[in-house]
Design a protein around this motif. Structure first.
Motif, mmCIF file in Angstrom:
data_model
loop_
_atom_site.group_PDB
_atom_site.id
_atom_site.type_symbol
_atom_site.label_atom_id
_atom_site.label_comp_id
_atom_site.label_asym_id
_atom_site.label_seq_id
_atom_site.Cartn_x
_atom_site.Cartn_y
_atom_site.Cartn_z
ATOM 1 N N TYR A 320 0.804 -1.229 0.000
ATOM 2 C CA TYR A 320 0.000 0.000 0.000
ATOM 3 C C TYR A 320 0.833 1.273 0.000
ATOM 4 O O TYR A 320 0.333 2.353 -0.272
ATOM 5 N N TYR A 358 -8.770 -4.192 -1.549
ATOM 6 C CA TYR A 358 -8.417 -2.771 -1.585
ATOM 7 C C TYR A 358 -8.964 -2.078 -2.831
ATOM 8 O O TYR A 358 -9.188 -0.864 -2.825
ATOM 9 N N MET A 585 -2.958 4.081 3.007
ATOM 10 C CA MET A 585 -2.676 3.947 1.581
ATOM 11 C C MET A 585 -1.963 5.183 1.028
ATOM 12 O O MET A 585 -2.243 6.315 1.437
#
Length: 617
Positions: A320, A358, A585
C-alpha cells in the motif's frame, strides 16, 4: 431402513402434498431442515469428539487411523455443507428467512453438541456435560424438535451402534438432497453451478452412509474388529468409496499427483548480514533441489526444460505504500528466481498475482498498476493478472468456488514464493496461504453470506492445482505483530530463506520457528492436514533449525491476544465489508474511488493507530 428414515419419508411426502405447485416454498423448508441437520452432524462429528472415543477403543493403530481420518473428512464435508446452505439463504433470502436460518443453525449446533456428549461420553467421565446435554434434549423433545425414535438413540453405546444410527441419519440426508436436486432440476432460474453443487452434496451424503455401513460391518458390539475384518481390508473398502477418506500414505494416486503432505526435507539457509541476500538466495536455489524437482516434472510430462512453463506466485497486492515494503515480495528476489530458471533452460516464466479487497476503495489497484509501483517490471518473466485469467474449473472437492487462473492451472511447474508474515487469525501467513486470490476473489469467502470458508477456498486451489515447490522469503522487512499480514512499522530481519517440495512441510517448519508449537493452531495448516491426509511427522530440516528471534506473535501480550480473538468477528460484522480496515494507503498512487466521510476517516485513522499501521510522515 430404520425408523428415522421411514419417519423422514413421511415428512417428505407430507411436504410434497402441502407444497404441490409451490416448489420454491418446498425448497425453502428443505433448505432450513438441511441447514439444521448439517449443523448437527458438523458439530457431533467434530474431530475432538471422535478422537476421545477412538482412543478408548481396543483396536490397532492402523485401524484407528483409518477410522479417524474417514470421520474427519465426513466432518469436513458436513461443515462445508452447513456453510454453503447458510450462505445461500443469506444471499437470497429476506430478513425473516435470514433470521430463521441463524436460529435453525444455532439449534443444530446445540443439538449436535448435546448428541455428541450423550453418545460419546459416560456419566463418570463427564457428569456435568451429560446433565446439561440431557436437559437440552429434554427441552427439544418437549417442543417436538427431537422425535422419540431419535431421543432413544442418544445414549452411550458401542461404536458399532453409533455407526448404525448414522447410517440411517445419512440416508435421510441423502433423501433430503435428492428431493432438493429434483426440485431444482425443474426450475429454470437455477444455475448449472447450483445444480452441480446440489448433486455433489447428494453424492457426499450417499458416500457418508456407505462409510458408516462399512464401519458397522468392521466392528462387533464390543468395539473390536469383527471376524474376517482387518486394516488392509478396511483400507481397500474405504478407497472404493473415496480416496480422500484415506490417510495420504494409503492413497494410491495423490502421492503421485501432489507433493502436499509428502513431508520430505525443508531447506533453511540463514545469513549473517542483509547484504548477503543475493548470495544466500543463489546458494539456496542451487542446493534445495528445485532443479531436480523441475527435472522430474519435465520427465513425467515428456517435455524438455525449454518447453516448460513455470508459474511463480509472489505477493505484492497487499502492498500500500513505499514506506512499508514488509508485505511485498522483494522484486529483486523474484527476478533472481526467474533468471535462475531461464539460465536452466526454461523459456516461459510467469509471475501471477490477483487483486484484493483494496480495489473496492482505491483506484489504480490492478495487478499491473501495483506491480509497476513496487518495481515488478523485470524482463525475466511475464506478469499475469489472475482476475483477467479466470476460467471455469471442475474442482473435485470443496464448495462454492468455480474458477481458477488459467495460467496457474495450466503451468507445467508451479512455485509458491511466499513471505513470512504474522496473522491475527491464522497466526502465520506462509507459502500455502500465498495461493489465495488465484481462484475466486477472497472477499467472497469472508463475510456472512459466504458459501464456503476462506480456508476451504484455499484448500480447493491447493488440492486441484498444487504448487510443485515452495520458497519462503524471511530475510528482511518481515512483518510480525498483531497484523503483520497487512503491514508493520518495525519489520524484522531473520536473514533466512526456506525451501522444499512440500509447501505444507515448509510452513510447518517456518511456523515452529516463529513459536507456533502446534501447526494445527493455524486454521489453514489444520485444514491442510485434513485435506491432504498428512501425518504429524516432523519434517527433516537441512540447515538452520533455530527459532526466529526476536519475533512478536499476535498473542504477544494480553491486549494483542484479545484483539486477535475478536479480529475475525469484528472484520466480518463490523468493518463495513472491509471499508474500515485499510492501511495508510499512498493516495497519490492509489486515489480513493470516492471521498470517505469524516467519521470514516476518523475511524480509519483510529484503527490504524490501534493496530500499529499509522506510519506517520
Amino acid at each position: 431402513m430404520g425408523v428415522l428414515y421411514r419417519e423422514f419419508e413421511r415428512t417428505l411426502d407430507e411436504w410434497s402434498r402441502r407444497f404441490a405447485g409451490k416448489p420454491r416454498q418446498e425448497m425453502i423448508h428443505l433448505f432450513l431442515l438441511a441447514l439444521e441437520r448439517e449443523e448437527i452432524v458438523a458439530v457431533s462429528y467434530r474431530e475432538n469428539a471422535i478422537a476421545h472415543r477412538l482412543a478408548a477403543m481396543p483396536i490397532d493403530e492402523d485401524v484407528r487411523e483409518l477410522i479417524r481420518h474417514a470421520l474427519i473428512w465426513i466432518w469436513k464435508d458436513e461443515e462445508m455443507h452447513s456453510i454453503y446452505i447458510r450462505g445461500a439463504i443469506l444471499r437470497f433470502g429476506n430478513f425473516r428467512l435470514k433470521t430463521t436460518a441463524y436460529l435453525r443453525q444455532l439449534a443444530g449446533g446445540v443439538g449436535g453438541w448435546a448428541s455428541s456428549v450423550l453418545m460419546h461420553a459416560r456419566w463418570r467421565d463427564a457428569p456435568v456435560s451429560r446433565a446439561v446435554a440431557r436437559m437440552t434434549t429434554g427441552v427439544g423433545s418437549l417442543f417436538g424438535a427431537i422425535p422419540p425414535e431419535v431421543k432413544s438413540s442418544l445414549e452411550y453405546s458401542s461404536f458399532r451402534q453409533f455407526c448404525e444410527f448414522n447410517v440411517d441419519a445419512e440416508k435421510t440426508a441423502f433423501l433430503c438432497w435428492s428431493r432438493i436436486r429434483q426440485l431444482a432440476e425443474n426450475e429454470s432460474n437455477i444455475s448449472a453451478a447450483l445444480l452441480t453443487d446440489f448433486r455433489r452434496i447428494e453424492r457426499d451424503e450417499e458416500r457418508h452412509g456407505q462409510l458408516f455401513q462399512l464401519f458397522v460391518q468392521t466392528f462387533d458390539e464390543n468395539d473390536q474388529i469383527a471376524e474376517g475384518q482387518s486394516a488392509t481390508k478396511l483400507a481397500e473398502n474405504i478407497s472404493k468409496i473415496g480416496e480422500e477418506f484415506l490417510p495420504r500414505r494409503m492413497r494410491p494416486r495423490s502421492v503421485i499427483d501432489s507433493p502436499l503432505g509428502s513431508g520430505g526435507s525443508v531447506f533453511v539457509i540463514r545469513g549473517d548480514s542483509t547484504d548477503q541476500k543475493k548470495t544466500i538466495f543463489d546458494r539456496l536455489l542451487n542446493e534445495c533441489g528445485l532443479l531436480a524437482a523441475l527435472n522430474e516434472r519435465a520427465s513425467r510430462l515428456g517435455k524438455r526444460f525449454a518447453e516448460m512453463t513455470v508459474a511463480i506466485k509472489p505477493t505484492f497486492m497487499l502492498g500500500y505504500s513505499h514506506k512499508d515494503p514488509s508485505v511485498v515480495s522483494d522484486p529483486k528476489t523474484l527476478d533472481q528466481l526467474a533468471r535462475f530458471l531461464r539460465d536452466a533452460g526454461v523459456r516461459d516464466v510467469i509471475a501471477i498475482e490477483g487483486p484484493n479487497i483494496y480495489d473496492e476503495f482505491y483506484g489504480r489497484r490492478s495487478v499491473r498498476d501495483v506491480a509497476e509501483y513496487f518495481g515488478f517490471t523485470s524482463p525475466s518473466y511475464r506478469l499475469v493478472d489472475a482476475s483477467d485469467d479466470q476460467v471455469g474449473h471442475p474442482y473435485a472437492r470443496g464448495m462454492a468456488q468455480y474458477t481458477v487462473s488459467r495460467s496457474w492451472r495450466d503451468a507445467d511447474f508451479r512455485i509458491s514464493l511466499g513471505k513470512m508474515r504474522s496473522h491475527p487469525i491464522e497466526l502465520a501467513y506462509l507459502s500455502l496461504a500465498n495461493v489465495e486470490w488465484l481462484g475466486a476473489r477472497c472477499d467472497q469467502f469472508l463475510f456472512c453470506e459466504r458459501q464456503a470458508q476462506r480456508e476451504t477456498a484455499i484448500m480447493m486451489l491447493l488440492d486441484s492445482c498444487p504448487p510443485h515447490f515452495a520458497l519462503l522469503e524471511a530475510w528482511d522487512n518481515i512483518p510480525d505483530g498483531l497484523v503483520g499480514v497487512m503491514g508493520c512499522k518495525r519489520p524484522r530481519s531473520p536473514l533466512r530463506f526456506y525451501a522444499g517440495r512440500d509447501a505444507l512441510a515448509v510452513d510447518v517448519v517456518a511456523a515452529r520457528h516463529i513459536g507456533i508449537r502446534d501447526p494445527r493452531d493455524s486454521s489453514i495448516l489444520r485444514a491442510a492436514f485434513h485435506w491432504f491426509g498428512a501425518d504429524d511427522a516432523t519434517p527433516e530440516v537441512i540447515g538452520c533449525d533455530e527459532p526466529v528471534t526476536p519475533w512478536k506473535s499476535p498473542y504477544d501480550n494480553e491486549i494483542s491476544t484479545l484483539l486477535s480473538l475478536v479480529a475475525y468477528p469484528t472484520y466480518v460484522l463490523g468493518s463495513g465489508r472491509g471499508k474500515l480496515f485499510v492501511p495508510e494507503m499512498d493516495e497519490s498512487a492509489f486515489p480513493p474511488l470516492e471521498r470517505p466521510s469524516l467519521p470514516l476517516r476518523v475511524a480509519r485513522r483510529a484503527m490504524q493507530s490501534m493496530i500499529g499501521l499509522r506510519l506517520g510522515r
